[in-house]
Scaffold this active site. Structure first.
Site, PDB file in Angstrom:
ATOM      1  CB  CYS A 126       2.244  -6.720  -1.918  1.00 16.36           C
ATOM      2  SG  CYS A 126       2.015  -7.745  -0.447  1.00 16.36           S
ATOM      3  CB  CYS A 138       1.925 -10.222  -2.198  1.00 20.26           C
ATOM      4  SG  CYS A 138       0.898  -9.143  -1.114  1.00 20.26           S
ATOM      5  CG  ASP A 139       3.682 -10.073  -5.982  1.00 24.12           C
ATOM      6  OD1 ASP A 139       3.006 -10.884  -5.933  1.00 24.12           O
ATOM      7  OD2 ASP A 139       3.432  -8.872  -6.048  1.00 24.12           O
TER       8      ASP A 139
END
Length: 686
Positions: free
Chosen positions: A447, A450-451
């Site tokens: 992701c 997300c990261d």
């Protein structure tokens, strides 16, 4: 003066005697309490660890489960209440213990514990199995296995019983030499599996088995997990009383009282100090159940576990899935008084993945791990009345008729419910490389949203060739110094033309055609790197596990077989997701990718009373915050649906009906006693 001194002496002696009696009473009470086995025994030292295993090997034969945990580990905190529930379920059948890897480094080091939580399973002092992670199903299976083994092998043949058996059925074998030999072959005189096999062998040979007893009786007074104390207690229980005398007969009839008036001051003081020292040592050695309960953490909530309704009544709301979508639905449904049942493993879902750090959830300004976020959601849902089942849904029978409940089949039971919230999520597809799992949370992610922020101004690689890969690469290019797309084909045939064109024209993005990743390369995080690692400093981080940091990927050309190494800090696998919708195939409408279809803006599915939330119905956003939002929507939709169709709480309706019948019966009895004709009473009332 002498009289005063004497009075003072007697007064002092009386006070000391009373104090001694009080301490004696307290000692007896506390030692009796500490003799009971704690629900979950906290092993603070290697000595306690060894003594526990030896005691249950030599004395009870009970299996032992040990949980290696850390207070800073999110999955450890999530599994803790379920571990305690198992300890309650298997009390007196299996021994449950725990080791804080930070507090008892000697044991965790000797056992080579490298990740949290880790569970070990012992039988007869030997380790039978070990696994890491919050796999509740495997934990339950092994607890059941240890309990079954204990029940089967809880057998003891005393030497006297064996001698008596041989004298009756084989007198020539009732010799001391043979008895020693047979007992040794059976594993000694402690009992257990060897005695069970001995009884079977003798019955097969002679048609009858020797008299057996229980090796361990849970209802008998127990010592404090110490083989020496156990042996001493057993000796005291089996040692015959002294020869009968007037004093001994009197002792049987009268309770034993301390002859304090005969003791000197020095003797009383010495005995008092001795008893106090013994009490302190015993409390320090064993601890109490209350103390061990507190060790689980003051903020560890009691999660109410689901139990099937004995009357077979249907639930109002069942939520399948324990991620952000399911738990958000549980909070809203619980606050509405619907008593939702949340079905799903406690550590399931992408947010509970290894090393997941949550930085983009509103209100969470601090660094916090995904498992810690999920744990807080579970606590909130439990606080408002949600109940939990750790089982998996193996099948469903959805009803097309309003008022006729849906049926969910679990591993060992089933649940009937009027509404269902499907929040089973979608699983990321991975490459399947052995090193891939190793570097998850240390450079390998699925992701970018997300990261990606963690790799700003660094070089990263994206694996894939569809729209997901295009979107990930374009997102990363806004913050990373360079993005390399690794694609196994020579064109982006599965990506939309506009996205593929934007990728090809972006100055920070390079494409490696006809290329695959064959290995991830890196090293173990150094202490200096750990100090700067936001994952390691986040709330809920598992600081006991070594983190592997990605430094490069090994590539191979599909056309020539040529291999090369590409230095990168992060690798994002973007080859798609698989929605977890298999139990609903053929019953709920899905799109061609397998995601559940819901007509916006509601969460309703194609079947009445069934709603979908989170990634299971979202192929676009796939974020914790969007999942939580649709979870709240699904709970509100379920509540409104129940109100629209007039479906009440069946338990409450049954109670109200019983109360009404009781009141009517009471009224009839009252009128009968007063001589009132019920018919006339009804006419007058009319």
């Amino acid at each position: 003066m002498a009289t005063t001194t004497s009075s003072a002496s007697y007064s002092s002696k009386g006070a000391l005697a009373r104090a001694f009696v009080a301490v004696l009473t307290l000692t007896t009470a506390i030692l009796g309490a500490t003799g009971a086995r704690p629900l979950v025994r906290n092993l603070r030292t290697q000595k306690e660890f060894t003594r526990l295993l030896n005691y249950h090997r030599d004395v009870t034969g009970l299996g032992v489960i040990i949980d290696y945990y850390s207070d800073g580990c999110g999955p450890c905190r999530q599994i803790a209440p379920h571990y305690k529930n198992l300890a309650k379920q298997y009390r007196d059948k299996v021994v449950f213990a725990k080791v804080d890897v930070n507090g008892n480094r000697e044991t965790s080091s000797q056992q080579r514990i490298r990740s949290m939580p880790t569970f070990q399973f012992y039988q007869n002092g030997k380790k039978q199995h070990q696994f890491s992670g919050g796999d509740l199903q495997q934990l339950q299976a092994w607890a059941s296995r240890l309990a079954s083994d204990f029940k089967a092998n809880n057998v003891k043949i005393t030497r006297e019983a064996l001698e008596s058996f041989y004298k009756e059925h084989a007198p020539d074998k009732a010799t001391e030499e043979n008895l020693d030999k047979v007992m040794k072959k059976a594993g000694g005189e402690e009992g257990g599996k060897g005695h069970r096999n001995l009884a079977k062998a003798l019955k097969k040979k002679y048609g009858v088995a020797p008299e057996t007893t229980l090796r361990y009786d849970p209802d008998a007074p127990q010592s404090a997990d110490d083989p020496k104390q156990g042996a001493k207690q057993q000796q005291q229980q089996t040692t015959p009383p002294p020869a009968s005398s007037t004093s001994s007969r009197r002792a049987k009839d009268e309770p034993l009282k301390p002859n304090l008036h005969l003791a000197s001051m020095d003797a009383l003081e010495a005995e008092l100090e001795k008893r106090k020292a013994e009490l302190e040592a015993q409390m320090e050695e064993n601890g109490s159940e209350d103390e061990d309960e507190e060790d689980d953490g003051e903020d560890t909530p009691t999660f109410n576990m689901y139990t099937p309704d004995p009357d077979g009544l249907a639930e109002r709301v069942v939520i399948i899935g324990a991620g952000p979508a399911g738990l958000s639905a549980a909070v809203y449904a619980a606050r509405a008084g619907l008593r939702p049942v949340v079905v799903g493993p406690p550590n399931d879902g992408q947010l509970c993945g290894k090393g997941v750090l949550v930085e983009n959830y509103p209100g969470l300004a601090i660094d916090i791990t995904g498992p810690a976020v999920v744990y807080e959601m579970q606590k909130q849902a439990a606080r408002y009345g949600a109940v939990f089942s750790d089982e998996m849904v193996s099948g469903v029978e959805l009803s097309a008729t309003t008022g006729q409940p849906h049926v969910l089949r679990l591993n060992s039971s089933s649940i009937s419910t009027h509404t269902v919230v499907v929040a089973t999520g979608a699983a990321s597809k991975w490459l399947g490389l052995e090193s891939e799992e190793k570097f998850k949370g240390g450079g390998v992610s699925a992701c970018a949203t997300c990261d990606g922020y963690l790799y700003r101004d660094q070089e990263v690689v994206v694996v894939g060739g569809g729209d997901t890969a295009m979107e990930e690469a374009l997102h990363l290019a806004t913050m990373c110094s360079k993005v390399t797309i690794v694609h196994r084909r020579d064109t982006f045939s599965k990506a939309s033309l506009i996205l593929a064109q934007r990728v090809m024209e972006h100055p920070k993005i390079e494409v490696l055609w006809n290329t695959t990743i064959v290995d991830f390369i890196g090293h173990t995080e150094t202490p200096e790197e750990a100090d700067k690692d936001p994952h390691m400093n986040a709330q809920g981080a598992d600081t006991t596990e070594d983190i592997e940091l990605l430094t490069a990927v090994k590539l191979r050309k599909t056309d020539s077989g040529e291999e090369m190494t590409l230095p990168v800090s992060g690798a994002f696998v973007a080859i798609g997701h698989t929605p977890n919708t298999w139990p609903f195939r053929g019953q709920l409408t899905m799109n061609d990718q397998g995601y559940l279809e819901v007509p916006g803006p509601s969460t309703r599915t194609s079947v009445q009373g069934v709603f979908a939330a989170g990634d299971v119905a979202d192929a676009v956003y796939r974020q914790a915050i969007t999942s939580a939002g649709t979870g709240a929507m699904a709970a509100l939709d379920a509540e409104r649906w129940l109100l629209e169709h007039g479906i009440k709480d069946e338990r409450q309706a049954l109670e109200e009906e019983m109360l009404r019948e009781i009141m009517e019966e009471t009224q009839r009895e009252r009128e009968a006693k007063l001589g009132v004709d019920p018919t006339e009473a009804c006419e007058e009332s009319a």
